[in-house]
Design a protein around this motif. Structure first.
Motif, PDB file in Angstrom:
ATOM      1  N   VAL A   1      -7.512  -1.956  -4.035  1.00  0.00           N
ATOM      2  CA  VAL A   1      -6.939  -1.822  -5.369  1.00  0.00           C
ATOM      3  C   VAL A   1      -7.562  -2.879  -6.279  1.00  0.00           C
ATOM      4  O   VAL A   1      -7.722  -4.024  -5.868  1.00  0.00           O
TER       5      VAL A   1
ATOM      6  N   GLN B   1       0.391  -0.086  -0.659  1.00  0.00           N
ATOM      7  CA  GLN B   1      -1.049   0.116  -0.805  1.00  0.00           C
ATOM      8  C   GLN B   1      -1.768  -0.200   0.489  1.00  0.00           C
ATOM      9  O   GLN B   1      -1.197  -0.765   1.415  1.00  0.00           O
TER      10      GLN B   1
ATOM     11  N   VAL C   1      -3.341   4.049  -2.122  1.00  0.00           N
ATOM     12  CA  VAL C   1      -1.905   4.070  -1.887  1.00  0.00           C
ATOM     13  C   VAL C   1      -1.700   4.873  -0.608  1.00  0.00           C
ATOM     14  O   VAL C   1      -2.316   5.926  -0.425  1.00  0.00           O
TER      15      VAL C   1
END
Lengths: 525, 995
Positions: free
Chosen positions: B268, B307, B341
């Motif tokens: 991320v 995540q 995710v």
């Protein structure tokens, strides 16, 4: 060369064959077009059911989905009886709602604006009913029936048409009562194209009266209709209400006409039910007091408006929703202190059984509109008279009584006091019958001296609170606007302040004024 | 490096025969131009020797004769390749052979361009056609093929619908959108087969995911009316033509096997700004101390918990080969990519076969393309990202003795739900089988020179499925009273098309004529059955069965549409300098009402190749200058079928009406406009193509203006006039105008082993204005618009108001104090009272900025040095604004009380100190201009290993520079940032090798 020519010809043939695939019409497959739907004679009843469903449901999927007004996000807001109830109850001394949705607090104060989304939704609901009825009438003319070979259904269809016209007159009465000068659109008005002209209150009043008078004989007798459908009893009650308020609508009182209509109702097979609370329970379709109701069912007639709204929203604070047969409370509706104080003390546990309030942990006074102050009003419950929970804890089986006999009794009493007919002795009997039902004995009975018009106004609140009549009653008695009667949060002042008289009519929605340039806004807006 | 081989034998023979042969006055040079890297012949090369010119044919061969003996400079020139200069010696009466290898420019322009129903030479184009060849595609892990052209074409905005979701849906806007309620997506044409709106059916992600990006040869974007008019009522939003790789390149007999494999890892790249557990506890203590007892003592970063580092791999194997008249290419691909995710994944198995056959003395060319794939998606359950943002950070993930599968949940009903529990207990999956293909036959008719007939049969078939299951003990299910849900929907879509057209090419004297005329017919059908069961008696069957359930609903919807068209195009050029084009198309569609069944869409264009004029002979630096002007009309019919019919819809069993003791089902007619038609766009385009210094720098400048009328809207009608308060009809008007500038430059040209750097810049500016939405309103009406934001009920923060761009934000003007912080107080203290009436209400909201960017700027650089290559792409948008819904729905202290248990707050509350929600404040409409390094790739080519091997590494989403406070300034094309899927930084490494 031979082979070349053959090749060219083949290509040409292929092209020609393809050109014949030139048909570009498609008919809907999963829905039916107008021409096809009435080939099935059951469609007439289904369409009639939709006309009634316009009062209870919001779309073709319950509780929400395929909404009648796809432009609105919260389909529950668009339900007919919920909006009618809100517009008739929130600006009065009977109810307050704590939710902050844009436009709701404004309804509580009575200071309406033309951009109010709830006023807008009700306006469209009224005309949606009108438009649907017009379409129904257009599709059920004798010519159309003959075209389709359905002449054998003529008698049945004639009753359907009469019921449809009743429903249209009902909606036009609501429109007249709420906005006054609305356009008159009937089945002869050409669809689509030009926006209709505005009509006067007189014209709408005349239309409603003439329509109801015209179809009376085509409906089943007083009290003889199927539950949930119109009959001469419902029609007489509606006409009585229209005549009763004639002075407000057209300036000329028609109380004697109202009286003749009430006589018809009182001559019917209705009877005052023994227990007040049972009128608002899950099996209230079994009571003989109901003249016309909007039926709901936890399995088959689901909506987020109607009694789902009334039962859930009136539940909050320390109330256990299971006691009301519900899954959980919505914490919305409370009663205004003025209503509470109309009952005999102690109001938290009044001998008057109609004071169905919940005061535990609640203050009587309402410190702010958007709060949880005030007593809750768990009047509508999803349990049966035997104590069983309704079929669905999210959607009550409880029906909404639009017209009931107790209302007719009080109208008789009022008309007698206004000198329109009958006698005050009979009136006193009717009122005391209601009070005996409320108290369980004669301790609440009144004397002839106490039977005044002011008493009637208060008694109507005590008997018919939260049934969607209050605003019309207050206007008829001249108490809604002006400063003669102040209640909590009238004109947005906690102890009440005078409300300017133009607020007696709701504003025509701003969006309608844009879509229909022929309309003039009501005075004062 | 140049290599000039003079045939030794010829030289010796010339010398030996010098005395014997009769002395002849002139010599001849014969040669062949080939692509230096692939050895393929290059056609249409202009070869100049002395003052003589020749053009190479399709086999690359050319002949220049009539040269006196001597040594000459040879200059070879063609679009897309670097100019080559060489020398050749010619002897009298002799023929010299020369081979000219030419290096393709990295940002090449093909000489032949695919246009609608045909091909055209780029130099003769009068419309705006931009091509993106495979060499310049975005690299790295690319799942949805639309990502390949992001930032590559001026005026083309490629925006993800759901942030960084792997393979998530993508919206493309070409020169601003032209519609409000109908689709704004361009028409996608895959190998000549037009796709349904937006690419067609999908189970939840981009419908074009079935295409393996490795199989795509090029994208051709048609932007102006002149080039799109041939697509008539489907072309108003532009046309994106995708050409898949065919076997055409392999001329020699033999077979080639290529393998390309990559592995990638993603993390991320940015997280939303929420309070930490300590800050949250402090906030509760100060603002809602009565709630403090609800908090536990854990410290959970919910976003981190849901995540993951995502891994992926892709393998593609291509087999290509052929003979003189047959070409085949088959490719097999497998892709598997997780999302950052948890519980989201995309897997694709694809097969692409291209077959070419020449028959009857090369007169008949048969081409068949079939693309097929199976895509399996797993979706992160809806609400997980929102719950990760909302759930209190002081709560633990699991709790002993919890009835909710061992996970901690609040003990009340109006609360957030444990997102980790949702990820692990809810299943949401989809599978899509999709195939698109066509067979095209082109026949050169013998009896007329230059006339050929083409017939194409195409099909598309999609069968998809979406499955969902949530157990009855899932807290969200319980909160909403659903108690377990299982559902499955199986939409399918089938379509077929037939195109037949004739093409005539003729060149005589100074005139050149090219005519096309034909007929096209397509039909489509979409079936959408689904079922849904709720309140399950058992969780044991999961996704794969339906236990007895309290509520079961099934639904079925079938939609068909048909389109028949006639089209014609004429291209005429005079003296190779003056070009004229005219096209016309007539479309008849089943979607149009009876009064408007057929629509006609004409266009016309002229162009002047100024650089060919004699008066330009002195300007040597200007190798190309062409002025173009075009006008045309096209349409948009991307709305649902049957809008012209008053349809009767049956009510379901939960919406019945009680008559007596029975329940009756209802039927309801819908409002309809019997004359509904397409939305029509007319546009003008003025363009300048330029080339400097032998096309070392080249590009184009475009000025355009588009006006769209008959926009389809659900218009509020006068009450009582139709069967609802609104009806779908054609009422609105909108304008777009803008400028585009493209610049391609060969910055360094180091030849074969030196340093080479090619750069492309594209700039686009677009201004959008809504002109009218209701004919009754005289331009004054406005409509609240946009999705309902999180927070409040039915709150919309965008508006359609004539005079402003569509989707403008509609917010209060928040007053700021001396250091720029918004003021907190009563409404009058906080917001400007714009109409001075002493009250802050809806009349004080005003249109403020819009999500569409003013400027979109892209840059691509391709560098090469010896065996290394480095490329990178940058993208910038200026002037786009985004409404930060995450901040507005959680950035106020009362949010602690909004639900039954306290929810986490957005960090902005520490600065703003809002207590009550301010959803309609312009504080939340933030400038989302950004500059992003989209990808950077480093590769190394190993010569001598088999037939070539290349190793490469790519980093995507390297950095983003922006002032926007949310996680991603490119949050969807609607402009509302509401818990979108986070964007990730991806590292990919791989190799490709040819056997």
């Amino acid at each position: 060369m031979r082979t070349q020519q053959i090749r060219t010809l083949c290509i040409g043939a292929v092209l020609l064959a393809a050109v014949s695939g030139c048909d570009i019409t498609t008919e809907p497959k999963s829905t039916v077009g107008a021409a096809a739907v009435f080939a099935d004679p059951g469609s007439y009843e289904a369409f009639l059911a939709k006309l009634y469903g316009g009062l209870s449901l919001t779309g073709q999927v319950g509780p929400n989905g395929q909404g009648d007004f796809p432009t609105y996000s919260d389909e529950g807001f668009t339900q007919y009886s919920r909006q009618l109830w809100q517009l008739q109850e929130l600006p009065t001394d009977e109810a307050v709602i704590g939710w902050g949705d844009v436009g709701l607090p404004e309804l509580v104060t009575g200071l309406f604006s033309s951009s109010n989304q709830f006023v807008q939704m009700m306006y469209y609901r009224v005309f949606y009913q009108v438009a649907l009825v017009n379409e129904f009438l257009r599709e059920t003319t004798d010519e159309k029936l003959a075209e389709r070979g359905h002449t054998d259904l003529a008698n049945q269809i004639a009753q359907y048409r009469a019921e449809a016209r009743f429903l249209r007159a009902l909606s036009y009465w609501h429109g007249l009562d709420l906005w006054g000068n609305i356009p008159l659109v009937d089945e002869t008005f050409p669809e689509g194209a030009t926006p209709p002209e505005q009509s006067t209150k007189e014209e709408i009043f005349q239309f409603v009266v003439s329509e109801l008078t015209a179809v009376r004989d085509e409906l089943p007798g007083v009290g003889a209709g199927e539950y949930g459908r119109a009959d001469q009893g419902a029609l007489a009650m509606l006409l009585a209400k229209v005549y009763m308020n004639a002075e407000v609508y057209v300036g000329t009182p028609r109380y004697s006409d109202a009286f003749s209509e009430i006589q018809r109702v009182l001559g019917g097979p209705y009877a005052i039910h023994g227990d007040y609370q049972e009128l608002f329970l899950a099996d209230n379709d079994q009571v003989n007091e109901t003249i016309f109701a909007v039926p709901y069912d936890g399995l088959s007639t689901k909506t987020w408006g109607g009694t789902t709204f009334l039962a859930h929203a009136g539940c909050g604070g320390s109330i256990d929703p299971a006691d009301l047969g519900l899954d959980f409370c919505w914490w919305g509706l409370r009663v205004k202190p003025e209503l509470v104080l109309m009952y005999e003390a102690p109001q938290e546990d009044s001998p008057d059984g109609r004071a169905i309030f919940w005061s535990d942990g609640q203050s009587l006074e309402i410190g702010a509109i958007q709060s949880n102050d005030g007593y809750w009003g768990p009047k509508y419950k999803n349990i049966t008279s035997g104590g069983a929970v309704g079929s669905n804890t999210t959607h009550p089986d409880t029906d909404f009584p639009m017209f009931r006999l107790a209302d007719a009794y009080l109208m008789y009493a009022e008309l007698a006091l206004r000198g329109a007919g009958g006698n005050t002795g009979e009136a006193l009997n009717y009122v005391n019958e209601l009070r005996e039902r409320a108290y369980g004995d004669q301790s609440g009975n009144i004397t002839a001296g106490e039977l005044t018009l002011d008493f009637i106004l208060d008694e109507r609140a005590r008997e018919l609170w939260w049934e969607g009549h209050r605003r019309t009653d207050l206007i008829r008695f001249g108490q809604f606007t002006g400063g003669s009667y102040l209640w909590s949060w009238k004109a947005n002042v906690q102890n009440g302040a005078p409300l300017d008289e133009h607020y007696a009519l709701y504003p025509i929605p701003a969006s309608e004024l844009v879509a229909n340039p022929n309309l003039q806004q009501n005075d004062g807006y | 490096m140049h290599r000039v081989r003079v045939c030794l034998v010829a030289l010796i023979a010339t010398v030996a025969a010098a005395g014997q042969l009769a002395a002849q006055a002139t010599g001849t040079v014969r040669g062949r131009t080939v692509n230096a890297t692939t050895n393929e012949p290059i056609a249409l090369v202009t070869v100049r020797i002395a003052d003589r010119t020749a053009q190479s044919d399709s086999d690359g061969r050319f002949v220049v004769s009539g040269l006196a003996a001597g040594t000459y400079a040879v200059r070879a020139n063609v679009l897309g390749y670097r100019q080559v200069t060489d020398t050749v010696s010619v002897g009298a009466g002799q023929t010299s052979e020369i081979e000219i290898p030419m290096y393709p420019m990295a940002l090449a322009l093909e000489a032949l361009v695919v246009t609608g129903y045909g091909e055209q030479e780029r130099r003769d184009l009068t419309g705006v056609v931009d091509e993106v060849p495979a060499e310049t595609f975005n690299t790295g892990r690319v799942i949805a093929p639309e990502e390949l052209i992001k930032g590559k074409v001026a005026g083309v905005q490629v925006a993800e619908a759901n942030g960084g979701e792997p393979g998530g849906g993508i919206s493309i806007r070409i020169r601003g959108g032209t519609s409000v309620t109908s689709s704004n997506e361009p028409l996608y044409v895959i190998d000549g087969v037009p796709m349904p709106v937006g690419g067609g059916l999908s189970a939840g992600r981009s419908p074009l995911n079935f295409l393996n990006p490795n199989d795509i040869e090029s994208f051709t974007i048609l932007k102006d009316a002149s080039s799109t008019a041939i697509y008539g009522s489907q072309g108003a939003n532009g046309v994106v033509m995708i050409t898949t790789k065919s076997g055409r390149g392999v001329r020699d007999t033999g077979w080639d096997l290529t393998y390309r494999g990559t592995f990638s890892g993603s993390v991320v790249s940015s997280r939303p700004a929420l309070l930490t557990a300590t800050e949250f506890r402090t906030a509760v203590q100060n603002q809602a101390p009565d709630l403090i007892d609800y908090l536990s003592n854990a410290d959970t970063d919910w976003n981190q918990e849901v995540q993951q580092s995502a891994f992926g791999q892709e393998h593609t194997m291509v087999v290509a080969g052929g003979t003189q008249s047959t070409n085949v290419r088959a490719s097999f691909g497998y892709l598997s990519q997780e999302g950052v995710v948890q519980a989201s994944k995309n897997e694709r198995l694809s097969l692409n076969v291209a077959f070419n056959q020449l028959l009857f003395d090369d007169r008949l060319s048969l081409q068949a393309n079939v693309v097929g794939s199976r895509v399996a998606d797993r979706f992160t359950p809806g609400g997980v990202i929102g719950n990760a943002n909302n759930f209190a950070p002081t709560q633990p993930i699991t709790e002993e003795g919890s009835p909710y599968g061992g996970y901690f949940e609040w003990d009340a009903t109006r609360t957030a739900v444990n997102p980790v529990a949702q990820i692990n207990r809810i299943s949401d999956e989809g599978t899509t089988y999709r195939s698109v293909g066509n067979v095209t036959a082109e026949y050169d008719l013998a009896f007329v020179e230059g006339l050929s007939a083409t017939a194409r049969f195409g099909y598309l078939a999609t069968s998809s499925e979406r499955r969902f299951f949530a157990p009855s003990t899932d807290k969200n299910q319980i909160n909403r009273g659903l108690y377990g849900t299982v559902s499955r929907s199986n939409p399918t879509e089938y379509g077929s098309l037939f195109d037949g057209f004739l093409t005539y090419n003729r060149m005589f004297d100074v005139h050149s004529l090219n005519l096309t005329a034909g007929y096209a017919y397509q039909q489509r059908r979409q079936d959408s059955p689904s079922f849904y069961a709720q309140d399950l008696s058992s969780d044991l069957l999961g996704l794969n069965g339906v236990p007895s359930a309290e509520l079961q609903q099934t639904s079925l919807f079938v939609e068909e549409s048909k389109l028949a068209s006639w089209f014609a195009r004429a291209n005429y050029s005079l003296n190779d300098r003056y070009l004229f084009t005219a096209t016309i198309r007539a479309d008849g569609s089943s979607k149009f009402g009876a009064g408007n069944q057929w629509g006609t869409f004409p266009s016309a264009a002229v162009a002047w190749r100024v650089s060919e004029e004699r008066f330009m002979d002195g300007a040597d630096f200007l190798s190309d200058l062409k002025l173009r002007l075009s006008w045309g009309k096209n349409g948009n019919q991307a709305f649902s079928s049957y809008a012209q019919y008053k349809q009767y819809v049956y009510g379901d069993p939960q919406a019945q009406v009680q008559f007596g003791n029975d329940f009756v089902s209802t039927v309801r007619p819908s409002a309809a406009d019997p004359n509904i038609k397409w939305e029509e766009t007319s546009s003008w385009n003025l363009g300048i193509d330029y080339g400097l210094w032998n096309n070392r720098v080249f590009g184009a400048i475009e000025f355009y203006t588009k006006e769209t009328k008959d926009l389809i809207f659900d218009v509020i009608v006068a009450a009582g006039t139709n069967l609802s308060n609104s009806v779908i009809t054609n009422v609105g008007t909108m304008k777009n105008k803008g400028v585009e500038l493209t610049l391609n430059a060969g910055v360094f040209e180091g030849g074969r082993d030196g340093f080479t750097w090619d750069a492309n810049f594209n700039f686009a500016y677009n201004k959008n204005e809504l002109v009218q939405i209701n004919p009754f309103a005289g331009g004054a009406e406005q409509l609240l618009w946009g999705p309902f934001i999180s927070g409040g009920v039915g709150t919309q923060v965008q508006v359609l108001r004539p005079g402003y761009p569509i989707n403008s934000f509609f917010v209060f003007q928040h007053k700021l104090d001396s250091d720029g912080t918004p003021i907190v107080g009563t409404d009058l203290e906080m917001y400007e009272d714009l109409n001075d009436d002493g009250v802050i209400d809806q009349d004080d909201r005003r249109p403020f900025e819009s999500p569409a960017p003013d400027w979109i700027i892209g840059h691509t650089s391709l560098m090469r040095f010896q065996s290394f290559d480095l490329s990178f792409t940058m993208l910038a948008q200026i002037g786009s604004y985004v409404y930060n819904n995450v901040a507005s729905s959680t950035g106020f202290y009362d949010q602690l009380r909004n639900s039954d248990r306290p929810n986490n707050l957005h960090r902005s509350v520490l600065e703003n100190e809002f207590v009550t929600p301010q959803y309609q404040s312009d504080v939340y409409v933030e400038d989302a201009s950004f500059l992003r390094l989209q990808n950077i790739e480093l590769g190394y080519t190993l010569g001598g290993v088999l037939n070539g091997m290349r190793l490469f590494g790519v980093v995507q989403n390297v950095f983003t520079i922006t002032g926007y406070s949310g996680i991603d300034p490119t949050s969807t094309v609607t402009g509302i940032d509401n818990n979108i899927y986070p964007r990730s930084r991806t590292f990919t490494g791989g190799l490709s090798v040819t056997f």
